[in-house]
Design a protein around this motif. Structure first.
Motif, short mmCIF file in Angstrom:
data_model
loop_
_atom_site.label_atom_id
_atom_site.label_comp_id
_atom_site.label_asym_id
_atom_site.label_seq_id
_atom_site.Cartn_x
_atom_site.Cartn_y
_atom_site.Cartn_z
N PRO A 6 44.28 58.51 1.52
CA PRO A 6 43.06 59.28 1.79
C PRO A 6 42.06 59.24 0.66
O PRO A 6 40.85 59.37 0.88
N TYR A 7 42.53 59.05 -0.57
CA TYR A 7 41.64 59.02 -1.73
C TYR A 7 40.73 57.80 -1.71
O TYR A 7 39.74 57.74 -2.45
N ARG A 8 41.05 56.80 -0.90
CA ARG A 8 40.20 55.62 -0.80
C ARG A 8 39.07 55.81 0.21
O ARG A 8 38.28 54.89 0.42
N GLN A 332 39.48 60.85 -14.00
CA GLN A 332 39.11 62.10 -13.32
C GLN A 332 37.87 62.72 -13.96
O GLN A 332 37.02 63.27 -13.25
N ALA A 333 37.78 62.64 -15.28
CA ALA A 333 36.61 63.18 -15.96
C ALA A 333 35.34 62.43 -15.57
O ALA A 333 34.26 63.03 -15.42
N GLU A 465 43.21 49.70 -11.08
CA GLU A 465 42.41 49.89 -9.86
C GLU A 465 42.94 51.04 -9.02
O GLU A 465 42.16 51.87 -8.52
N ILE A 466 44.25 51.14 -8.88
CA ILE A 466 44.78 52.16 -7.97
C ILE A 466 44.67 53.56 -8.58
O ILE A 466 44.36 54.52 -7.87
N ILE A 467 44.87 53.70 -9.89
CA ILE A 467 44.73 55.06 -10.44
C ILE A 467 43.26 55.45 -10.51
O ILE A 467 42.92 56.63 -10.41
N ALA A 468 42.37 54.46 -10.65
CA ALA A 468 40.94 54.76 -10.57
C ALA A 468 40.58 55.21 -9.16
O ALA A 468 39.82 56.18 -8.98
N ALA A 469 41.10 54.52 -8.17
CA ALA A 469 40.83 54.91 -6.77
C ALA A 469 41.36 56.31 -6.50
O ALA A 469 40.72 57.11 -5.82
N ARG A 470 42.53 56.60 -7.04
CA ARG A 470 43.12 57.94 -6.86
C ARG A 470 42.22 59.02 -7.46
O ARG A 470 42.17 60.15 -6.97
N ALA A 471 41.47 58.65 -8.51
CA ALA A 471 40.54 59.59 -9.15
C ALA A 471 39.15 59.55 -8.52
O ALA A 471 38.26 60.29 -8.94
#
Length: 603
Positions: A6-8, A332-333, A465-471
């Motif tokens: 869902p975060y994408r 996240q910031a 990429e994936i942790i950036a997308a999660r944020a």
């Protein structure tokens, strides 16, 4: 599958079905040319879902006779209609796309040159699936069975435990593969997908007399940054105070001033509770020479395993990155400031290269005075003894009587004195680990080519990429621009290492851009002490539980008798632990959390 990510889809999602095929997209709008709503594009008999930023957009539009305001998907459709599968040869930028041809039912997919945009696929008796995240392919739903019930690829677990780079493109579960960087995939109905490489980073170094000027590198880097500043919202930049992130941030600042878009938001990680382990002085020096809106992200009291279980769940695989939680909170910031796109200096080490293999080239032709001079730079970077490195090179390359016998004896002595690297791994898995690369005689060109072709780089880019997308953000990496990669692979080794300086051409290119304390700094910031301090401040009970109870059966892979004394010594004095010991503690905890996630998936 979309529900699992869902975060994408902060801007919605959409699904298309037809001819026994389903396509879906979770949408985050990052380009002004993109539609405001999620869209699966149809152009005649072509159905397209894509994540694209074409950096040679104007060139493509001209070649295809398209209007200037067209969307990236329209450029893709025009290129595919004109050039077919070879359209990827004409693209520059970051992209992953899927094209379904309704005329013949074929599915064509491709991934950009360095693998910045991810794609994974699965093919078995139940059919074919392809997705941005491999995790959703483990159990995509009927008629596919869940791979979580199967055995994991023990070699990848073994490589994780001993800290080796992954060399293969399979992903932790048998049956799931990544589409490698610079590759394209074609699937015909009823047939297995065919994967082909359309581009590889290839070294083609010029002679020293024909070496490019530093100004040429700066021009290519500025072009790569400018392309990555094309966005629907203002673009931020990570700024660590190192050579790479400072170069990108300061050049981006100059570009933003030139086009009147205002100051660049920079995001910097600082540890103000420990001034001796803090990059703030370098960060402030960079901020002082640009037009920035700086954000200092204080991580005093950093807990490196906090929320790691959730991030491991999102990753769906083992990632050897003790800074995962730190990076995620920084992303996240960025999102909290209303930004979606940011520049990142990752890749500078690999693309520009430190040029360390130049000493092999010099030694092989007997230029021993030059070897001694260049080893000063290598020693500053890797902390190894200059004399020891010189002796090793002389034994390997020196031309003297009995050299062959001396070399054989020396190698035997090294093998005897070097402790086995896999003691941490349980004995039954030690034969599975990837062999450590032998690099004693490599040229700089060969080493750089091997590094840039490795699955490790793709793996790291997927992780970021994936942790950036999660944020809710998207990283962009100017150093991984295809043109930047090709330019740097044309450099002779003397442009990278000379007169005791590594990465010389980048330092020279930043003359008048960076403050000298950054331009000519010799060391790199080491996060390991902060990881160690954080583990022993916050996570000792977790590690004690893992070791005493063999929690999550981590002892199946890890020899806990190796971990136990490290934990004991760290409780006595954490600063006595070296980086390798801290890595062992972190990998033990990370593997335990990952095994826990796998059990939950099986249930």
């Amino acid at each position: 599958m979309l529900d699992a990510m869902p975060y994408r889809a902060p801007d919605g999602c959409v699904v298309w079905t037809g001819n026994g095929v389903a396509l879906g997209v979770g949408f985050m709008r990052v380009l002004a040319e993109e539609p405001t709503d999620p869209t699966i594009f149809t152009f005649g008999k072509l159905v397209i879902t894509c994540d694209i930023r074409f950096d040679n957009r104007e060139e493509l539009i001209s070649a295809l006779s398209l209007d200037k305001g067209v969307r990236e998907a329209e450029v893709l459709a025009g290129a595919f209609s004109k050039w077919g599968l070879d359209c990827v040869q004409h693209f520059i930028g970051d992209f992953a796309f899927i094209i379904l041809d309704l005329d013949n039912g074929t599915l064509f997919a491709a991934r950009d040159h360095m693998g910045v945009r991810p794609l994974f696929y699965r093919h078995d008796d139940a059919g074919f699936c392809i997705a941005t995240e491999h995790r959703v392919l483990v159990a995509p739903g009927a008629p596919f069975r869940s791979l979580a019930q199967d055995e994991v690829l023990h070699q990848q677990v073994a490589d994780f435990v001993v800290g080796r780079d992954y060399q293969e493109h399979t992903i932790i579960f048998e049956g799931i593969s990544r589409l490698p960087a610079g590759s394209r995939l074609l699937r015909t109905p009823g047939q297995a997908p065919v994967v082909e490489t359309y581009w590889l980073p290839t070294a083609n170094p010029r002679s020293e007399s024909d070496a490019p000027a530093p100004a040429e590198l700066r021009a290519v880097l500025e072009m790569a940054i400018a392309c990555r500043m094309r966005a629907a919202r203002p673009v931020g930049s990570m700024l660590s105070g190192g050579l790479d992130s400072s170069s990108i941030s300061c050049l981006a600042s100059r570009l933003s001033v030139a086009d009147g878009t205002g100051p660049i938001d920079t995001f910097s990680i600082v540890f103000d509770d420990n001034p001796n382990l803090n990059e703030r002085p370098f960060i402030e020096a960079a901020v002082a020479v640009g037009t920035f809106k700086p954000h200092f992200l204080s991580f005093s009291g950093y807990a490196p395993l906090e929320n790691l279980e959730e991030l491991m769940r999102v990753q769906g695989r083992l990632v050897n990155s003790p800074g995962t939680v730190l990076v995620y909170k920084a992303y996240q910031a960025i999102s909290a400031e209303g930004l979606r796109v940011f520049l990142d200096g990752h890749g500078g080490d690999e693309v520009v290269s430190h040029g360390l293999a130049r000493v092999n080239e010099l030694a092989s032709v007997g230029r021993w005075r030059d070897v001694w001079r260049e080893l000063a730079g290598a020693g500053r970077l890797n902390g190894e003894s200059r004399i020891a490195q010189f002796i090793l090179l002389f034994v390997r390359h020196g031309k003297y009587k009995g050299a062959y016998r001396v070399r054989r004896a020396f190698i035997k002595a090294i093998n005897w004195l070097t402790p086995p690297p896999d003691d941490l791994l349980q004995a039954k898995y030690r034969n599975l680990t990837t062999s450590a690369p032998k690099r004693l005689a490599e040229t700089e060109a060969a080493r750089q080519e091997k590094n840039l072709r490795s699955a490790h780089i793709t793996h790291v880019l997927e992780h970021l990429e994936i942790i950036a997308a999660r944020a809710g953000t998207q990283p962009r990496f100017p150093f991984f621009d295809k043109r930047m990669v090709e330019f740097c692979m044309s450099l002779p080794s003397s442009s990278k290492m000379k007169d005791g300086w590594t990465r010389l051409i980048l330092r020279q290119a930043m003359e008048g851009i960076l403050p000298s304390k950054i331009q000519w700094r010799t060391g790199k910031f080491d996060f390991a002490p902060h990881v160690g301090i954080g583990i022993f401040k916050h996570h000792v009970p977790m590690l004690e539980d893992i070791i005493s109870r063999n929690a999550d059966e981590v002892g199946e892979y890890i020899n806990l008798d190796i971990v136990r004394p490290i934990l004991k010594e760290g409780k006595r004095n954490v600063r006595s632990l070296d980086g390798k010991s801290i890595q062992i503690l972190w990998r033990t905890a990370a593997l335990s959390l990952w095994l826990r996630q796998k059990k939950k998936a099986m249930k």
